[in-house]
Structure formats: structure tokens, C-alpha cells
Enzyme design. Structure first.
Site, mmCIF file in Angstrom:
data_model
loop_
_atom_site.group_PDB
_atom_site.id
_atom_site.type_symbol
_atom_site.label_atom_id
_atom_site.label_comp_id
_atom_site.label_asym_id
_atom_site.label_seq_id
_atom_site.Cartn_x
_atom_site.Cartn_y
_atom_site.Cartn_z
ATOM 1 N N TRP A 71 82.889 53.683 47.801
ATOM 2 C CA TRP A 71 81.457 53.927 47.681
ATOM 3 C C TRP A 71 80.767 53.050 46.653
ATOM 4 O O TRP A 71 79.552 52.833 46.729
ATOM 5 C CB TRP A 71 81.220 55.410 47.394
ATOM 6 C CG TRP A 71 81.581 56.244 48.577
ATOM 7 C CD1 TRP A 71 82.686 57.024 48.748
ATOM 8 C CD2 TRP A 71 80.849 56.332 49.801
ATOM 9 N NE1 TRP A 71 82.703 57.591 49.993
ATOM 10 C CE2 TRP A 71 81.579 57.186 50.668
ATOM 11 C CE3 TRP A 71 79.655 55.772 50.258
ATOM 12 C CZ2 TRP A 71 81.143 57.486 51.949
ATOM 13 C CZ3 TRP A 71 79.221 56.081 51.537
ATOM 14 C CH2 TRP A 71 79.956 56.931 52.363
ATOM 15 N N GLU A 72 81.505 52.531 45.691
ATOM 16 C CA GLU A 72 80.893 51.593 44.751
ATOM 17 C C GLU A 72 80.717 50.229 45.394
ATOM 18 O O GLU A 72 79.752 49.531 45.129
ATOM 19 C CB GLU A 72 81.756 51.467 43.494
ATOM 20 C CG GLU A 72 81.775 52.705 42.617
ATOM 21 C CD GLU A 72 80.431 52.998 41.982
ATOM 22 O OE1 GLU A 72 79.605 52.070 41.847
ATOM 23 O OE2 GLU A 72 80.191 54.172 41.635
#
Length: 271
Positions: free
Chosen positions: A123-124
Site C-alpha cells: 500500500w505504500e
């Protein structure tokens, strides 16, 4: 003169001479809490003089994690206020907003299981060289927030490979597990998947936001962890004053991991 009138006069006099500091940003958002995920309550123009009632830690902005609570009752990033010093200029905001945390003996899991590391990395997103994230903060690797110009504090050579980015992520994680452990009391019991999901959330929103969160307060009160996570994590879907679909999806992934069963304990003791 009545005593109440004297007291009012003294208070008014003290307020009128309170020290103020100029805003350096063109339009500085004053938020409901010490972090970029909190709602914007008002905006200060460049040069506006703000009176700081107290200071606390929150989302790091260009290496400065101090947030100033103004006399208007909202918070601004200290990075954008010219106080003249690199540190606190007044008392820290009082109260134990973590809901009675700090009960860990230090034997919690400092790092995460592979599911947690992979979730954060997913998700980063991978960034090989420093560049601004969706709300303008400089990041590199898998969500490393730059603390110095051009991320000079990073010991790995740019551009990063995915392998060195994972190493950097694992270097960063103990900072977030430490602050999370500091806000939870020892009665809270979390397995490695629950711990990983909450650390992902902490990594994303910042330690200051976690400390003051309803999620932490509810866990410390002894409420069912799965219920708390399911209800509270989805609320953290805003950044830069707007809802981001990426955050909505990330919170869903964190809830899913949190509710994935595991017999391995991670907090308050690491197995």
C-alpha cells in the site's frame, strides 16, 4: 473591585501579552488533531501571528514531528510556524490521550511477520528515489518519510532496489511498534496478524494520531479487538483534507489481516 473582576482583569492582561509566532506557509491548515489525517478546522494566511497554548508530537512534516495547538483550539504543523528554535517552545499538551497506555514491558515484537511487511509495502508503493507522496511529503522506498533534504539519512544508495527498500522498511518498523506499544496497556492481547495490521495503520497515520485515537482508547478499555478494529480502522481514510480511495482500500486490507486468526502472540509478549 470584586475578586472575580480582578481575576478577569489579570487573565485578560496575561492573554494580551501572550507570545505569538508568524506562519510561514501561504495557507496553513489548522486541524482537529496533531496530524495530516485530521479534519481542517480553519486556515491561517502567511504572516498570521498564532498563539501556541501547548505542543505535542504527530505526523512528521519535513523531519519535524511537533504540532502546535493554537489559541483557536486546533493544531498546526510546527514546521510552518517560525518559533526561532528547533524544538518545543512551551509545555507539552497534557493528559493521557492514549487511554491509559504504556503498560508494555518491552518484550513485544519489535518487527512484523511477513504478512505485515508485505501489506505495508503493497500500500505504500515502491519509490526508488525521493519524491513527494499524494499529499506532498517527500518519501522513498516503501513509505520512508524523509527526515533530511533528499533523504540524506538513508544509508542505502539511490535509486533503491526493491530489496534495499524492504531493508529500509524493516529498519523503520521498530519506531512504529515502539510507539504503538507505548500507547497500549498490558491487558491488551494481540496476535502477530493483529499487531501487524495496527503497525501498518500506525506507519501510515503517524504515532501522534495513534496516541489520541479512539481505537487505542477502546482497546485499553478491554473491548473486543476484532470489533474495535472493524469499526475504527475504516474511519482513517482521509489525507490532506480529503478522502482517498487508496486509504479506504488499505483500511479494508488491514481489517482483513487483523481478523485473520493466528496462535502466535505479538503483544504484550512476542512469541
Amino acid at each position: 473591585m470584586k475578586l472575580s473582576a480582578i481575576a478577569a482583569f489579570v487573565l485578560a492582561s496575561a492573554t494580551s501579552f501572550a507570545k505569538t509566532y508568524p506562519v510561514t506557509a501561504n495557507a496553513l491548515s489548522c486541524r482537529s488533531g496533531p496530524g495530516t489525517s485530521y479534519a481542517v478546522k480553519r486556515t491561517y494566511a502567511k504572516g498570521h501571528q498564532v498563539s501556541i497554548s501547548c505542543q505535542t508530537s504527530g505526523t512528521s512534516v519535513n523531519g519535524n514531528s511537533i504540532w502546535d495547538k493554537t489559541s483557536d483550539g486546533c493544531y498546526v504543523a510546527d514546521y510552518y510556524v517560525k518559533t526561532g528554535v528547533n524544538g518545543y517552545v512551551t509545555s507539552k499538551c497534557g493528559g493521557s490521550s492514549g487511554g491509559g497506555g504504556g503498560g508494555s514491558s518491552g518484550s513485544y515484537c519489535k518487527k512484523l511477520n511477513s504478512a505485515g511487511v508485505n501489506l505495508i509495502a503493497q500500500w505504500e508503493g515502491f519509490v526508488a528515489s525521493p519524491k513527494p507522496d499524494p499529499i506532498g511529503l517527500p518519501t522513498v522506498g516503501y513509505g520512508h518519510l524523509c527526515q533530511r533534504k533528499n533523504c540524506a539519512e538513508v544509508k542505502y544508495k539511490f535509486p533503491l532496489s526493491k530489496a534495499t527498500a524492504k531493508q529500509l522498511l524493516n529498519d523503520d518498523l521498530p519506531k512504529y511498534t515502539k510507539c504503538l506499544a507505548g500507547y497500549l496497556n498490558s491487558k491488551v492481547k494481540l496476535n502477530d496478524n493483529q499487531w501487524a495490521a495496527l503497525t501498518s495503520w500506525t506507519f501510515n497515520v503517524g504515532c501522534g494520531n495513534v496516541k489520541s485515537s479512539t481505537l487505542v482508547k477502546r482497546l485499553n478499555k478491554g473491548e473486543n479487538p476484532n470489533t474495535v478494529a472493524s469499526q475504527e480502522l475504516p474511519k482513517w481514510r482521509m489525507a490532506g483534507g480529503r478522502v482517498l480511495q487508496g486509504l479506504v482500500n488499505r483500511r479494508k486490507a488491514e481489517v482483513k489481516l487483523f481478523k485473520t486468526g493466528s496462535s502466535k502472540q505479538a503483544y504484550p509478549k512476542c512469541q
